[in-house]
Design an enzyme around this catalytic site. Structure first.
Site, short mmCIF file in Angstrom:
data_model
loop_
_atom_site.label_atom_id
_atom_site.label_comp_id
_atom_site.label_asym_id
_atom_site.label_seq_id
_atom_site.Cartn_x
_atom_site.Cartn_y
_atom_site.Cartn_z
N GLN A 175 0.84 -1.19 -0.04
CA GLN A 175 0.11 -0.05 0.00
C GLN A 175 0.78 1.22 -0.22
O GLN A 175 1.95 1.20 0.54
CB GLN A 175 -0.84 0.03 1.34
CG GLN A 175 -1.61 -1.29 1.48
CD GLN A 175 -2.40 -1.29 2.66
OE1 GLN A 175 -2.34 -0.35 3.35
NE2 GLN A 175 -2.96 -2.54 3.02
N TYR A 197 4.15 2.00 6.22
CA TYR A 197 3.85 3.16 6.71
C TYR A 197 4.90 3.56 7.81
O TYR A 197 5.16 3.32 8.83
CB TYR A 197 2.45 2.88 7.59
CG TYR A 197 1.22 2.83 6.75
CD1 TYR A 197 0.77 3.72 6.46
CD2 TYR A 197 0.93 1.33 6.24
CE1 TYR A 197 -0.34 3.64 5.36
CE2 TYR A 197 0.00 1.19 5.63
CZ TYR A 197 -0.78 2.26 5.22
OH TYR A 197 -1.65 2.04 4.15
N ARG A 219 6.58 2.01 16.57
CA ARG A 219 7.25 0.33 16.59
C ARG A 219 8.43 0.17 17.64
O ARG A 219 8.53 -0.79 18.25
CB ARG A 219 7.32 0.07 15.23
CG ARG A 219 6.05 -0.21 14.55
CD ARG A 219 6.39 -0.80 13.02
NE ARG A 219 6.99 -0.10 11.89
CZ ARG A 219 6.36 0.79 11.11
NH1 ARG A 219 4.93 0.52 11.19
NH2 ARG A 219 6.88 1.53 10.18
N ASP A 267 -5.68 -8.54 9.93
CA ASP A 267 -5.74 -7.73 8.88
C ASP A 267 -6.76 -8.12 7.90
O ASP A 267 -7.14 -9.46 7.86
CB ASP A 267 -4.38 -7.44 8.25
CG ASP A 267 -4.66 -6.00 7.33
OD1 ASP A 267 -3.96 -4.82 7.95
OD2 ASP A 267 -5.26 -5.99 6.23
N ASP A 311 -4.08 0.08 15.30
CA ASP A 311 -3.62 1.43 14.27
C ASP A 311 -4.66 0.99 12.80
O ASP A 311 -4.19 0.73 11.89
CB ASP A 311 -2.33 0.95 13.85
CG ASP A 311 -1.76 1.88 12.92
OD1 ASP A 311 -2.37 3.12 12.64
OD2 ASP A 311 -0.70 1.66 12.06
N CYS A 348 -4.82 8.23 12.06
CA CYS A 348 -4.35 8.69 11.14
C CYS A 348 -5.33 9.81 10.27
O CYS A 348 -4.99 10.27 9.30
CB CYS A 348 -3.54 7.75 10.13
SG CYS A 348 -4.56 6.91 9.29
N1 SAH Z 1 -0.27 -0.76 11.56
C1 SAH Z 1 0.42 -0.89 10.27
C2 SAH Z 1 -0.39 0.11 9.27
C3 SAH Z 1 -2.10 -0.03 9.38
S1 SAH Z 1 -2.70 0.50 7.89
C4 SAH Z 1 1.83 -0.45 10.17
O1 SAH Z 1 2.45 -0.15 11.24
O2 SAH Z 1 2.40 -0.78 9.26
C5 SAH Z 1 -4.28 -0.15 7.81
C6 SAH Z 1 -4.34 -1.61 7.57
O3 SAH Z 1 -5.85 -1.95 8.08
C7 SAH Z 1 -4.34 -1.74 6.21
O4 SAH Z 1 -3.34 -2.96 6.27
C8 SAH Z 1 -5.72 -2.39 5.80
O5 SAH Z 1 -5.82 -3.65 4.94
C9 SAH Z 1 -6.24 -2.79 6.90
N2 SAH Z 1 -7.74 -2.59 7.12
C10 SAH Z 1 -8.51 -1.95 6.56
N3 SAH Z 1 -9.78 -2.04 7.14
C11 SAH Z 1 -9.92 -3.02 7.87
C12 SAH Z 1 -10.91 -3.87 8.80
N4 SAH Z 1 -12.10 -3.10 8.68
N5 SAH Z 1 -10.46 -5.09 9.35
C13 SAH Z 1 -8.91 -5.38 9.27
N6 SAH Z 1 -8.24 -4.81 8.67
C14 SAH Z 1 -8.54 -3.77 7.86
#
Ligand code: SAH
Length: 394
Positions: A199, A204, A211, A249, A295, A335
């Site tokens: 993505q 991110y 982290r 996820d 997150d 975010c």
């Molecule tokens: N925590 C991650 C970034 C999260 S980005 C990091 O530090 O890199 C948000 C993520 O949420 C994406 O991977 C997306 O696929 C997922 N996502 C979006 N809607 C969701 C849902 N309803 N349930 C589970 N995952 C979801």
């Protein structure tokens, strides 16, 4: 357009002074309602008020929801190449001044408006630089940008992209790069991922410091990583001796990347592909967890979505606190710039009091220093995170 032509008779955009109060305070975006007169074609323009007072030089695109992005407030336009060279150099020096290295990790080298280069993000992953464009004008400068950056990063791979959403907003074609492997390290964890399966530019980077905080706390804990994407938090926790980590996820691509990276780092990760919002109420069997990372993606893109976003956060907060063991840590992130740490703290305190729990706030953070933003430009201040520890009953 040549720079000489620009200097001789630059196209003008006239704006209403009272509609650009935030621009006069430092924000770089001019919205359509402020524009009184403008050319019909995109290009570099001089922006003036209705009293002909100079505001700055801007990239103008009449088709875009943000038609003008200010490049400089200097009266004299230095020319494309000098302008880009100076701004890129300033961005690199800023990172060096902050102690960031350029070779192995993930780093935001250029953060668009915050580095005086509106519409341009450059993320470095090891020795690959991803140029991510948000404006048509910056995208058209890609060859020049890459040739300037090659001067300092000759042996790097330079990859240009423009996502479908940004391209639609700007009225141009998306830029889809050839797939390539991104290899980089973060807090002692090695990551590899295919650009085509990621993505944004890869990962991110704005959560990098969080982290690291999670890694400090993770040893011996049972961790739940919600919205885990490529497992950045999960692997940081496992590498620091977490007892076990369950990563959730909705994207199988993201979970596959997380699993492959867990294997690469010699740790075991449990994954679950599901919708977090509906799965949480049924997770009592797996609970309690000693650490929960939450997150989610942007839940409130604009002010009109705030109430809906806050409702979603209340649900997440209620469920996470229910699943958290005494002594456990919850990280809650937003975010969405319209939902900030103040909103998160309100929700945490209301939910905790309803559940009769005492929470201590142990950290409130924002995106790290490689994500600067101009003061007065709230869009640039988007990531808010709160860490709380569940001390015991109230
Ligand atoms: N925590 C991650 C970034 C999260 S980005 C990091 O530090 O890199 C948000 C993520 O949420 C994406 O991977 C997306 O696929 C997922 N996502 C979006 N809607 C969701 C849902 N309803 N349930 C589970 N995952 C979801």
């Amino acid at each position: 357009m040549s720079d000489t032509a620009v200097q001789d008779s630059p196209p003008l955009v006239e704006v209403q002074r009272r509609k650009i109060a935030n621009v006069l305070r430092g924000a770089p975006w001019i919205y359509p309602n402020a524009v009184r007169q403008a050319p019909e074609v995109p290009g570099l323009v001089r922006v003036v008020t209705e009293q002909q007072r100079f505001v700055g030089w801007a990239d103008f695109n009449p088709a875009a929801p943000i038609p003008a992005r200010l490049l400089t407030r200097d009266e004299e336009w230095p020319g494309e190449e000098l302008f880009l060279r100076q701004r890129l150099q300033r961005a690199l020096e800023r990172r060096m001044g902050l102690g960031y290295g350029f070779h192995a990790g993930g780093l935001r080298m250029v953060n668009g408006e915050g580095d005086g280069l509106p519409g341009l993000v450059i993320d470095a992953y090891g020795t690959t630089l991803i140029y991510d464009f948000y404006s048509r004008a910056m995208c058209e400068r890609r060859d020049l940008l890459i040739s300037i950056m090659r001067g300092q990063f000759a042996d790097y791979r330079h990859v240009a992209r423009m996502g479908a959403d940004a391209a639609r907003r700007e009225g141009c074609e998306p830029l889809v790069p050839e797939d390539c492997e991104l290899i980089f390290g973060e807090n002692g964890v090695r990551f590899s991922m295919q650009l085509a399966a990621t993505q944004k530019t890869g990962c991110y980077l704005d959560q990098r410091d969080n982290r690291r905080l999670v890694a400090h706390w993770a040893s011996g804990r049972r961790v739940l990583d919600l919205f885990c994407y490529h497992g950045g938090f999960s692997l940081a926790a496992l590498a620091s001796g977490a007892q076990d980590v369950l990563a959730i996820d909705s994207s199988q691509d993201a979970l596959d990347v997380a699993l492959a990276n867990a294997a690469r780092n010699g740790v075991h990760l449990q994954i679950q592909r599901t919708d977090v919002f509906s799965a949480l109420p049924d997770m009592s069997d797996e609970a309690p967890f000693d650490m929960i990372i939450c997150d989610p993606p942007k839940l409130a893109p604009g002010r009109k979505d705030r109430a809906k976003g806050l409702k979603a956060y209340r649900h997440l907060c209620r469920q996470c606190l229910r699943l958290l063991a005494p002594g456990g840590v919850l990280m809650l992130s937003s975010c969405s710039q319209v939902i900030d740490s103040g909103h998160l703290l309100d929700i945490l305190s209301q939910t905790a009091s309803r559940q009769g729990k005492a929470l201590d706030v142990v950290a409130v953070t924002q995106h790290p220093a490689d994500h600067p933003w101009p003061v007065g430009f709230l869009t640039g201040r988007y990531l808010s995170t709160v860490f709380v520890e569940y001390r015991g009953e109230l």
